[in-house]
Enzyme design. Structure first.
Site, PDB file in Angstrom:
ATOM      1  N   LYS A  46      85.978 -34.329 -78.013  1.00  0.00           N
ATOM      2  CA  LYS A  46      86.432 -33.003 -77.591  1.00  0.00           C
ATOM      3  C   LYS A  46      86.652 -32.945 -76.091  1.00  0.00           C
ATOM      4  O   LYS A  46      87.327 -32.048 -75.605  1.00  0.00           O
ATOM      5  CB  LYS A  46      85.471 -31.911 -78.064  1.00  0.00           C
ATOM      6  N   LYS A  57      86.471 -43.243 -79.783  1.00  0.00           N
ATOM      7  CA  LYS A  57      85.963 -42.131 -80.590  1.00  0.00           C
ATOM      8  C   LYS A  57      86.800 -40.869 -80.350  1.00  0.00           C
ATOM      9  O   LYS A  57      87.221 -40.609 -79.229  1.00  0.00           O
ATOM     10  CB  LYS A  57      84.512 -41.890 -80.149  1.00  0.00           C
ATOM     11  N   LYS A  95      79.274 -42.039 -68.765  1.00  0.00           N
ATOM     12  CA  LYS A  95      79.727 -40.818 -68.084  1.00  0.00           C
ATOM     13  C   LYS A  95      79.377 -40.752 -66.608  1.00  0.00           C
ATOM     14  O   LYS A  95      79.937 -39.936 -65.888  1.00  0.00           O
ATOM     15  CB  LYS A  95      79.146 -39.587 -68.794  1.00  0.00           C
TER      16      LYS A  95
HETATM   17  P1  TYM Z   1      78.514 -33.116 -79.370  1.00  0.00           P
HETATM   18  O1  TYM Z   1      78.718 -31.691 -78.964  1.00  0.00           O
HETATM   19  O2  TYM Z   1      79.181 -34.162 -78.557  1.00  0.00           O
HETATM   20  O3  TYM Z   1      78.952 -33.297 -80.852  1.00  0.00           O
HETATM   21  C1  TYM Z   1      78.534 -32.391 -81.864  1.00  0.00           C
HETATM   22  C2  TYM Z   1      78.315 -33.180 -83.157  1.00  0.00           C
HETATM   23  O4  TYM Z   1      79.531 -33.804 -83.560  1.00  0.00           O
HETATM   24  C3  TYM Z   1      79.317 -35.198 -83.770  1.00  0.00           C
HETATM   25  N1  TYM Z   1      80.542 -35.922 -83.386  1.00  0.00           N
HETATM   26  C4  TYM Z   1      81.264 -36.698 -84.208  1.00  0.00           C
HETATM   27  N2  TYM Z   1      81.099 -37.025 -85.498  1.00  0.00           N
HETATM   28  C5  TYM Z   1      82.027 -37.844 -86.058  1.00  0.00           C
HETATM   29  N3  TYM Z   1      83.092 -38.339 -85.382  1.00  0.00           N
HETATM   30  C6  TYM Z   1      83.286 -38.057 -84.072  1.00  0.00           C
HETATM   31  N4  TYM Z   1      84.339 -38.546 -83.428  1.00  0.00           N
HETATM   32  C7  TYM Z   1      82.343 -37.187 -83.440  1.00  0.00           C
HETATM   33  N5  TYM Z   1      82.230 -36.692 -82.175  1.00  0.00           N
HETATM   34  C8  TYM Z   1      81.126 -35.930 -82.164  1.00  0.00           C
HETATM   35  C9  TYM Z   1      78.147 -35.537 -82.864  1.00  0.00           C
HETATM   36  O5  TYM Z   1      77.497 -36.714 -83.265  1.00  0.00           O
HETATM   37  C10 TYM Z   1      77.277 -34.301 -82.989  1.00  0.00           C
HETATM   38  O6  TYM Z   1      76.470 -34.367 -84.154  1.00  0.00           O
HETATM   39  N6  TYM Z   1      74.017 -34.001 -77.451  1.00  0.00           N
HETATM   40  C11 TYM Z   1      74.701 -33.421 -78.602  1.00  0.00           C
HETATM   41  C12 TYM Z   1      74.307 -31.985 -78.883  1.00  0.00           C
HETATM   42  C13 TYM Z   1      72.841 -31.764 -78.990  1.00  0.00           C
HETATM   43  C14 TYM Z   1      72.034 -32.072 -80.121  1.00  0.00           C
HETATM   44  C15 TYM Z   1      70.713 -31.656 -79.766  1.00  0.00           C
HETATM   45  C16 TYM Z   1      72.297 -32.626 -81.373  1.00  0.00           C
HETATM   46  C17 TYM Z   1      72.033 -31.191 -78.053  1.00  0.00           C
HETATM   47  N7  TYM Z   1      70.763 -31.131 -78.493  1.00  0.00           N
HETATM   48  C18 TYM Z   1      69.653 -31.813 -80.654  1.00  0.00           C
HETATM   49  C19 TYM Z   1      71.223 -32.792 -82.267  1.00  0.00           C
HETATM   50  C20 TYM Z   1      69.911 -32.392 -81.895  1.00  0.00           C
HETATM   51  C21 TYM Z   1      76.194 -33.424 -78.337  1.00  0.00           C
HETATM   52  O7  TYM Z   1      76.623 -33.290 -77.222  1.00  0.00           O
HETATM   53  O8  TYM Z   1      76.961 -33.423 -79.465  1.00  0.00           O
END
Ligand code: TYM
Length: 332
Positions: free
Chosen positions: A199, A196, A111
């Site tokens: 969003k 992947k 990124k």
């Molecule tokens: P984020 O917002 O990108 O995604 C939220 C959750 O969705 C999962 N995910 C997916 N799972 C399957 N297939 C996909 N294509 C896919 N895209 C996203 C992500 O793995 C995630 O579980 N940094 C994190 C948010 C966060 C967090 C935390 C998570 C902040 N603090 C503490 C766990 C613990 C994030 O941006 O996820």
């Protein structure tokens, strides 16, 4: 005593990947564990953002988290920015993390922006993102962190930082396990199965199914999903290398219906039939979710109150952990 913690970042409209990889497993764990589920709005400001859009997306996320079946009677739901302990602990953890570790983070490498080979126009918060995420996690002393596959490296870092802090200053943090669902942990883009499903893709991305997409739009996106040119007998089979598009559709069906990819392929003769099965499976998941969303969205004030009450509870729950970390590291 099983405790689970996970957050989602309001950087774009939620996708089926977010649901199958995270939201649904999070909802499924509510009875067996003490759960803290949050919206990481601070993480949404690590790349170019628009304040009004962030506010709107945060509201949409609150409603979708509840619509996905997370029940505030059983889980604590919160907004990261309303629990100041997250940013305070993040600083203490910056004093426990090495730049070498952050330099190795795949997400940062993907990124960050460069101009003429030099990093430029990249926010400092994108670099320290994994440290704030470690703070999100460690403040709640969870035993498990349910996430999709793409968050593995970040949770690994949180584990390393917890171990290092505990060893240097005393046993303050729990070292959590990563929990990734057996199917649906890494859903790929329907139009480009090498990428992947994300969003943060363009708003009209053909291969990204959003949780609030109209059923007709969902039908069109699945109908146009990339498959391959091999249409002979037994063409519908799971093989990520030779058949990435077909395999992704099988994974989608398996995750939506709660079966294995092998069972999902059973008795499905053609790609057309596979797309029909996939469309039905996805709509069976999205339609009830969208109905609950419409009901909840009629009273956004109520949803906001639920998140404020949860955030207040998180301020209480995290205070002693932050105090222990402050004392251990030498602050008086
Ligand atoms: P984020 O917002 O990108 O995604 C939220 C959750 O969705 C999962 N995910 C997916 N799972 C399957 N297939 C996909 N294509 C896919 N895209 C996203 C992500 O793995 C995630 O579980 N940094 C994190 C948010 C966060 C967090 C935390 C998570 C902040 N603090 C503490 C766990 C613990 C994030 O941006 O996820």
């Amino acid at each position: 005593n099983d405790t689970r913690l996970s957050l989602l970042t309001p950087s774009g409209h939620l996708t089926l990947g977010n649901y199958l990889g995270a939201l649904r497993p999070m909802a499924a764990a509510q009875d067996a564990a003490t759960c803290f589920y949050g919206i990481s709005d601070l993480h949404a400001m690590t790349t170019t953002h628009d304040p009004a859009r962030l506010r709107a997306l945060t509201g949409e996320f609150r409603t979708l988290v509840l619509a996905a079946g997370i029940d505030p009677g059983r889980a604590t739901v919160f907004q990261q920015s309303r629990v100041p302990a997250h940013t305070e602990l993040a600083y203490l953890l910056e004093c426990t993390t090495y730049v070498g570790e952050l330099n190795r983070m795949i997400q940062f490498k993907e990124k960050r922006r460069t101009a003429g080979g030099v990093i430029s126009g990249t926010r400092t918060s994108l670099y320290t993102y994994p440290v704030l995420m470690a703070a999100d996690i460690l403040l709640y002393r969870p035993t498990h962190v349910p996430v999709g596959d793409d968050q593995r490296q970040h949770v690994e870092l949180a584990r390393d930082v917890a171990q290092r802090f505990n060893l240097a200053y005393g046993p303050v943090f729990t070292v959590p396990e990563i929990t990734v669902p057996p199917v649906g942990a890494r859903l790929m883009d329907l139009a480009d199965p090498a990428r992947k499903m994300s969003k943060s893709a363009e708003a009209d991305a053909a291969g990204v199914v959003r949780l609030l997409d109209d059923p007709d739009l969902v039908r069109r996106k699945i109908a146009r999903a990339v498959t391959d040119s091999d249409t002979g007998p037994a063409a519908v089979r799971f093989d990520r290398t030779a058949k990435p598009g077909v395999s992704n559709l099988l994974e989608l069906v398996a995750a939506c219906t709660g079966t294995t990819v092998e069972d999902a392929a059973e008795g499905v003769p053609t790609y057309g039939a596979l797309k029909k099965v996939a469309t039905d499976a996805v709509l069976a998941v999205l339609e009830p979710l969208q109905r609950r969303y419409a009901e909840l969205a009629a009273d956004p004030g109520q949803v906001e109150e639920v998140f404020e009450a949860g955030s207040a509870r998180c301020r209480e729950v995290t205070a002693p952990v932050l105090a222990a970390a402050r004392a251990a590291i030498g602050l008086s």
